[in-house]
Each structure stands twice: as structure tokens, then as C-alpha cells.
Write a protein that holds these residues in place. Structure first.
Motif, PDB file in Angstrom:
ATOM      1  N   MET A   1     -15.483 -21.434  -4.840  1.00  0.00           N
ATOM      2  CA  MET A   1     -14.382 -21.664  -3.912  1.00  0.00           C
ATOM      3  C   MET A   1     -13.535 -22.832  -4.401  1.00  0.00           C
ATOM      4  SD  MET A   1     -13.732 -19.758  -1.436  1.00  0.00           S
ATOM      5  CE  MET A   1     -12.362 -19.817  -0.350  1.00  0.00           C
ATOM      6  N   LYS A 107     -12.587 -13.107  -6.643  1.00  0.00           N
ATOM      7  CA  LYS A 107     -13.064 -12.451  -5.424  1.00  0.00           C
ATOM      8  C   LYS A 107     -13.825 -11.192  -5.799  1.00  0.00           C
ATOM      9  CE  LYS A 107     -10.629 -15.205  -2.762  1.00  0.00           C
ATOM     10  NZ  LYS A 107     -11.231 -16.409  -2.362  1.00  0.00           N
ATOM     11  N   LYS A 109     -14.091  -7.359  -5.487  1.00  0.00           N
ATOM     12  CA  LYS A 109     -13.104  -6.324  -5.231  1.00  0.00           C
ATOM     13  C   LYS A 109     -13.776  -4.966  -5.418  1.00  0.00           C
ATOM     14  CE  LYS A 109      -9.022  -7.460  -7.298  1.00  0.00           C
ATOM     15  NZ  LYS A 109      -8.159  -7.797  -8.436  1.00  0.00           N
ATOM     16  N   ARG A 117     -16.268  -8.434  -9.736  1.00  0.00           N
ATOM     17  CA  ARG A 117     -15.594  -9.726  -9.612  1.00  0.00           C
ATOM     18  C   ARG A 117     -14.250  -9.618 -10.300  1.00  0.00           C
ATOM     19  NH1 ARG A 117     -17.204 -13.448 -12.554  1.00  0.00           N
ATOM     20  NH2 ARG A 117     -16.759 -15.246 -11.302  1.00  0.00           N
ATOM     21  N   GLU A 120      -7.972 -12.306  -7.605  1.00  0.00           N
ATOM     22  CA  GLU A 120      -7.104 -11.975  -6.476  1.00  0.00           C
ATOM     23  C   GLU A 120      -5.713 -12.486  -6.835  1.00  0.00           C
ATOM     24  OE1 GLU A 120      -7.151 -12.583  -1.716  1.00  0.00           O
ATOM     25  OE2 GLU A 120      -7.401 -14.393  -2.894  1.00  0.00           O
ATOM     26  N   ARG A 137      -1.942 -16.214  -1.381  1.00  0.00           N
ATOM     27  CA  ARG A 137      -3.158 -15.492  -1.791  1.00  0.00           C
ATOM     28  C   ARG A 137      -3.041 -14.035  -1.361  1.00  0.00           C
ATOM     29  NH1 ARG A 137      -7.184 -18.802  -3.587  1.00  0.00           N
ATOM     30  NH2 ARG A 137      -6.807 -21.024  -3.288  1.00  0.00           N
TER      31      ARG A 137
END
Length: 157
Positions: A1, A107, A109, A117, A120, A137
Motif C-alpha cells: 500500500m 492491485k 485484477k 497482480r 491499476e 486511481r
């Protein structure tokens, strides 16, 4: 993150770039920087997004703004993509996901029914002092560049 938040300084970073360069964020102090993350070179949405930034380069220049595109593709692949699309800005290779992790754009997906992975689609606006001023985003390509230009207009008033 991501550890970045609006109104805070973006840590200096270094990345391999088209033009056989290594680029750092500090190279652009005194200029606004738009960094856009996209999943993959030579795909329809990513091509459309790059073309939209390319086609508005004069407006970005008028706002003293540098554009940098970032994906996990190699510099070699970026060179071909940049040349084919005549992009007047550099593309950064983030194979090790250092920038992706700094900006928190990786992210999970769905791709063909499988969880993967991926990047984004995201854009970040950094001001002339290196402060993060705005982020987008889950970007949809249509009208995105107009939104970025509107924020730049507000920022530079």
C-alpha cells in the motif's frame, strides 16, 4: 500500500527511462510532474492514454509540467512504444515494482477468469516543490487528460 498522501513530499526515486537515461524525481524540481501508471505497452487502453497525453503536450508545457509514463515493461519495449506513438515524454521501466509500490498502484485484477497482480491505471500530480497535490486511481482513459489539465490550471493559479 502507498505511504504517500496528498500534501506530503514524494520521496526522490530513480528509474530507468527511454532515451538511455536514469531519471530521478529531483531532476524535475521547479516543474510540475504528472506521473501516469499504466498496465502494458502496445495495448489499446494504454495506447489511447499515451496518445491523449501526447496530443495535449503543448498545454502541459504551458503549465511547466513534465509527463512521465510508468509500467513494468522493459526500457527496450518502451523505446519501441514511444517511437511508434511519437510520445514526446519519457517512459519509465519499473520491472521491480519500486515505483508501483511507492505509489500503491499494484492491485489484484481479473484477467480471463484468473486473479493476477497488475497495475491499476493511476495518475499523480506533483508540484514544483515535489509535493503530491492530486491523485487519480482506477482511471478511465476517456476525458482523463482534461481532468488532469483542469487540476493543473487550479494548481498554477
Amino acid at each position: 500500500m502507498t505511504t504517500l498522501s496528498i500534501g506530503t513530499a514524494v520521496p526522490d526515486f530513480e528509474a530507468a527511462s527511454t532515451g538511455d537515461k536514469t531519471i530521478t524525481l529531483s531532476d524535475f524540481l521547479g516543474k510540475n510532474v504528472v506521473i501516469y501508471f499504466y498496465p502494458k505497452d502496445n495495448t489499446p487502453g494504454c495506447t489511447q492514454e499515451g496518445i491523449a497525453f501526447r496530443d495535449h503536450i503543448d498545454e502541459f508545457n504551458a503549465f511547466n509540467t513534465v509527463i512521465l509514463g510508468v509500467s513494468r515493461d522493459s526500457v527496450k519495449v518502451h523505446e519501441g512504444f514511444k517511437c511508434k506513438q511519437a510520445f514526446p515524454f519519457d517512459l519509465l521501466s519499473d520491472k521491480d515494482e519500486t515505483l508501483c509500490n511507492l505509489f500503491g498502484v499494484i492491485k489484484m485484477k481479473n484477467m480471463y477468469g484468473k486473479q493476477v497482480r497488475g497495475i491499476e491505471r493511476s495518475t499523480f500530480l506533483i508540484d514544483e516543490q515535489g509535493i503530491l497535490r492530486h491523485e487519480w486511481r482506477g482511471v478511465k482513459v476517456k476525458n482523463h487528460v482534461a481532468e488532469v489539465l483542469q487540476e493543473l490550471k487550479i494548481l498554477t493559479q
